[in-house]
Design a protein around this motif. Structure first.
Motif: not given
Length: 174
Positions: A128-129, A133-134, A137, A151, A153, A157-158, A160
């Protein structure tokens, strides 16, 4: 006892898995919960293992090979690893199994470290964002090539799901 039931994150992972056209020998569902992803894996995997730390989730998956363990700690080879792990940042130490099913107390790091060490042919990971998430990824790009993404939405939140093909030698064979 609490078993995580399928929600939007599970269905995002299922959607990504439905697009996989390859065949795999050994497939692992880490954090199997209700076993919804394990069932999908059996569609294109010769041997599927459901892994969960929760003994009630392990009982839920009894139709498959089940390993009641923490993450991938007892596994050294797999062609495909799929996980829709708990991904929300923890607010305090876990007080019950429900907290372990929702908050990330290190399972995502464990899965990524395992993938770097053992290089499955494909890693499918959902996050989840709202979480890290950063960092996830960044680790995925360092591990290999993201070949697919789903993804969803939701309000704030997104969710992913990514499929990553690790670079370098892989642990399994097709």
């Amino acid at each position: 006892m609490f078993i995580y039931r399928p929600q939007e994150d599970s269905y995002a992972t299922l959607s990504l898995l439905s697009r996989i056209n390859n065949r795999f020998n050994i497939c692992i569902d880490v954090g199997a919960g209700s076993c919804i992803l394990t069932r999908e894996l059996s569609r294109f995997c010769r041997h599927v293992v459901a892994v969960d730390i929760n003994p009630y989730a392990c009982a839920e998956c009894r139709k498959y090979d089940v390993l009641c363990a923490h993450g991938l700690s007892a596994i050294s080879r797999a062609d495909l690893v799929v996980s829709n792990p708990p991904y929300l940042p923890p607010e305090e130490p876990p007080s019950d199994m429900e907290a372990l099913a929702i908050y990330d107390y290190g399972l995502i790091d464990h899965i990524l470290r395992w993938a770097f060490a053992y290089r499955p042919r494909l890693l499918v990971l959902t996050y989840s964002t709202l979480g890290r998430a950063d960092l996830i990824e960044e680790a995925a790009y360092a591990l290999g090539r993201i070949v697919d993404r789903e993804v969803v939405h939701r309000f704030f939140e997104d969710i992913v799901s990514i499929a990553v093909e690790p670079l370098g030698p892989v642990s399994g064979s097709s």
